[in-house]
Write an enzyme that holds these catalytic residues in place. Structure first.
Site, PDB file in Angstrom:
ATOM      1  CD  GLU A  56     -38.735  10.716  -6.059  1.00  0.00           C
ATOM      2  OE1 GLU A  56     -39.478  11.704  -6.190  1.00  0.00           O
ATOM      3  OE2 GLU A  56     -37.646  10.614  -6.622  1.00  0.00           O
ATOM      4  CG  ASP A  57     -44.295  11.188  -5.555  1.00  0.00           C
ATOM      5  OD1 ASP A  57     -43.595  11.671  -4.644  1.00  0.00           O
ATOM      6  OD2 ASP A  57     -44.218  11.569  -6.733  1.00  0.00           O
ATOM      7  CG  ASP A 117     -39.569  12.705 -14.207  1.00  0.00           C
ATOM      8  OD1 ASP A 117     -40.744  13.119 -14.141  1.00  0.00           O
ATOM      9  OD2 ASP A 117     -38.785  12.739 -13.235  1.00  0.00           O
TER      10      ASP A 117
END
Length: 182
Positions: A56-57, A117
């Site tokens: 995602e990042d 998370d």
């Protein structure tokens, strides 16, 4: 493999900071890995936890994860990634509703990574809330009410972990209660 995952995550997240802080981002995936280890997760799950935000990042792709760590770890990382992130017209709420629904039916490994998370995130939120109060919510695209909605509903999606001996789930629920008054 675990050491390699840490090296890959460290390089992938190089220069990134936790939202609104000077804390290096890598602290978060490492904490996720520690939480998973403390809760008896298999090594492959812990590795996926450390890598969970890379797709995602960072510039890493699911194909990169599979090439480096195999299909099972790639599947776990994919299971905790938001596929709609960055797609024009998909709102924060849309992405979070999808996550909540997906997690309800996810396998145990994906639920464990998701729980670790969110626990790591909530620990940071709680500590920052104690230190700076309501100004904390200015860091986020979605404010207090939206964050409250998301975390309460995500905890409900993870409730099957409460039927087992996963302390991280109970800590997550406790911190959500402290932060959001529920």
């Amino acid at each position: 493999m675990l050491q390699y995952a840490i090296q890959v995550a460290l390089e992938a997240h190089k220069g990134q900071k936790r939202k609104g802080t000077s804390i290096p981002y890598i602290v978060h995936p490492i904490e996720v890995g520690i939480i998973l280890g403390q809760n008896g997760a298999e090594e492959e799950v812990t590795i996926a936890g450390i890598l969970h935000d890379t797709v995602e990042d960072t510039d890493l792709t699911l194909e990169d994860i599979e090439r480096m760590f195999g299909a099972k770890i790639r599947d776990y990382v994919e299971g905790v990634s938001e596929p709609q992130k960055g797609i024009p017209g998909v709102t924060w709420r849309d992405r979070k509703e999808h996550t909540i629904e997906y997690i309800k039916g996810a396998n145990l490994q994906v639920k464990l990574i998701s729980c670790a998370d969110k626990l790591s995130n909530m620990r940071s939120i709680y500590n920052d809330y104690i230190n700076i109060g309501d100004a904390l919510w200015d860091r986020f695209n979605a404010g207090y009410d939206e964050q409250k909605w998301y975390y309460i509903n995500l905890a409900k999606s993870l409730s099957s972990l409460g039927r087992s001996d996963y302390n991280m789930y109970f800590e997550l629920c406790d911190i959500i209660g402290k932060v959001f008054g529920v």
